[in-house]
Design a protein around this motif. Structure first.
Motif, PDB file in Angstrom:
ATOM      1  N   ALA A  95       0.828  -1.205   0.000  1.00  0.00           N
ATOM      2  CA  ALA A  95       0.000   0.000   0.000  1.00  0.00           C
ATOM      3  C   ALA A  95       0.864   1.257   0.000  1.00  0.00           C
ATOM      4  N   LEU A  96       1.958   1.240   0.780  1.00  0.00           N
ATOM      5  CA  LEU A  96       2.881   2.386   0.776  1.00  0.00           C
ATOM      6  C   LEU A  96       3.498   2.585  -0.610  1.00  0.00           C
ATOM      7  N   LEU A  97       3.825   1.482  -1.269  1.00  0.00           N
ATOM      8  CA  LEU A  97       4.405   1.577  -2.612  1.00  0.00           C
ATOM      9  C   LEU A  97       3.386   2.105  -3.616  1.00  0.00           C
ATOM     10  N   LEU A 102       4.153   7.003  -8.868  1.00  0.00           N
ATOM     11  CA  LEU A 102       5.033   6.310  -9.780  1.00  0.00           C
ATOM     12  C   LEU A 102       4.363   6.134 -11.139  1.00  0.00           C
ATOM     13  N   ARG A 103       5.187   5.893 -12.157  1.00  0.00           N
ATOM     14  CA  ARG A 103       4.636   5.619 -13.483  1.00  0.00           C
ATOM     15  C   ARG A 103       3.952   4.256 -13.474  1.00  0.00           C
ATOM     16  N   ARG A 109      -1.774  -1.194  -9.387  1.00  0.00           N
ATOM     17  CA  ARG A 109      -2.952  -1.340  -8.526  1.00  0.00           C
ATOM     18  C   ARG A 109      -3.895  -2.391  -9.076  1.00  0.00           C
ATOM     19  N   THR A 110      -4.019  -2.452 -10.400  1.00  0.00           N
ATOM     20  CA  THR A 110      -4.887  -3.464 -11.010  1.00  0.00           C
ATOM     21  C   THR A 110      -4.337  -4.863 -10.785  1.00  0.00           C
ATOM     22  N   LEU A 111      -3.037  -5.039 -10.973  1.00  0.00           N
ATOM     23  CA  LEU A 111      -2.421  -6.353 -10.778  1.00  0.00           C
ATOM     24  C   LEU A 111      -2.518  -6.804  -9.323  1.00  0.00           C
TER      25      LEU A 111
END
Length: 296
Positions: A95-97, A102-103, A109-111
């Motif tokens: 979640a932090l990442l 980021l690009r 998020r979908t994956l």
């Protein structure tokens, strides 16, 4: 009098509006729950024409001396706490990442939601194929890098439970990640900016600003995860069915076997009642401790 009649009419109308939604809840949730509790005090068994009698606490007395059930209960606690803790830590990091700018963040998020879109049975079958000792890609990858392969990941008592825990963490991460990500996005940016101006490092900002803001969400999601994981059935049932040698026999699997393999419905219902009471008692203590810490 007209005001009293008006309030009564409003209350009656409110019940009429709620009733269509309340009936399915009563029929499919409350009634089975009450019936299951009552069933635990009977000698109900499978078979045509078998009479059911009230036997009081006989099931619970027998259950108190059932070492196999309490062994499965300990395994269930190890499974539930391990999966919940590891799931939370992994989900918090993800979640932090995903909260960073980021690009291709939308793709990441979908994956991250893919395991959420898959039924537990499909997840279990997929991991069975990946962990297959003969042709699974996990063992082939180990062989390719020079490590010993050919491990029967789901068939050896020493590794079966840790492997099933890893699968459970992977399967349950999406909902925890999404919840924590929503919490991170609700933390006011001004708090982090003010802490940064005061010279706080990234770690101190996370520990003293972000984490306290997430505490109510962390309490809620870890509580729900613990309940879901302890009651987990389909994933472990398809992966190992409780084997090898009962090393992954969760209490839900034990109760299932007692009911549908041996036909002891009343005894299995008593197991379910005991599990609900013990887990409920622990959750009450946990939530009280969290609420005290919150208001200190």
């Amino acid at each position: 009098m007209s005001a009293v009649r008006s309030r009564r009419r409003e209350g009656r109308d409110a019940w009429l509006l709620v009733l269509p939604a309340l009936l399915p809840v009563m029929l499919f949730s409350v009634y089975p729950l009450v019936y299951g509790v009552l069933l635990g005090f009977t000698d109900a068994a499978a078979g045509l024409g078998v009479e059911t009698h009230f036997n009081g606490l006989d099931n619970y007395v027998e259950l108190a001396g059932n070492e196999l059930f309490w062994k499965s209960f300990k395994i269930g606690l190890v499974w539930a706490f391990s999966v919940t803790i590891l799931q939370f830590l992994a989900s918090l990091g993800l979640a932090l990442l995903l909260n960073l700018d980021l690009r291709l963040r939308w793709l990441a998020r979908t994956l991250a939601l893919i395991p959420w879109a898959m039924p537990p049975v499909i997840i279990a079958i997929m991991w069975q194929l990946m962990l297959n000792p003969s042709y699974g890609p996990v063992n082939r990858a180990l062989d390719a890098i020079g490590l010993p392969g050919g491990v029967n990941w789901l068939g050896e008592a020493a590794v079966a439970l840790p492997v099933v825990i890893v699968v459970g963490v992977w399967a349950g991460m999406p909902q925890t990640t999404v919840t924590l990500l929503a919490g991170l996005q609700s933390v006011p940016a001004e708090l982090n900016e003010a802490a940064a101006i005061d010279g706080a490092s990234t770690w101190r900002r996370f520990w003293h600003v972000t984490l306290p803001a997430l505490r109510p969400i962390i309490t809620a999601i870890t509580t729900l995860d613990l309940i879901w994981n302890f009651n987990s059935f389909a994933l472990v049932f398809v992966l190992t069915a409780g084997g090898p040698g009962g090393t992954t026999m969760l209490p839900s699997l034990f109760a299932y076997n007692e009911a549908f393999r041996y036909g002891h419905f009343g005894y299995a219902a008593a197991m379910g009642n005991v599990m609900v009471v013990l887990i409920g008692a622990f959750l009450i203590l946990y939530l009280r401790a969290q609420s005290r810490r919150r208001f200190q």
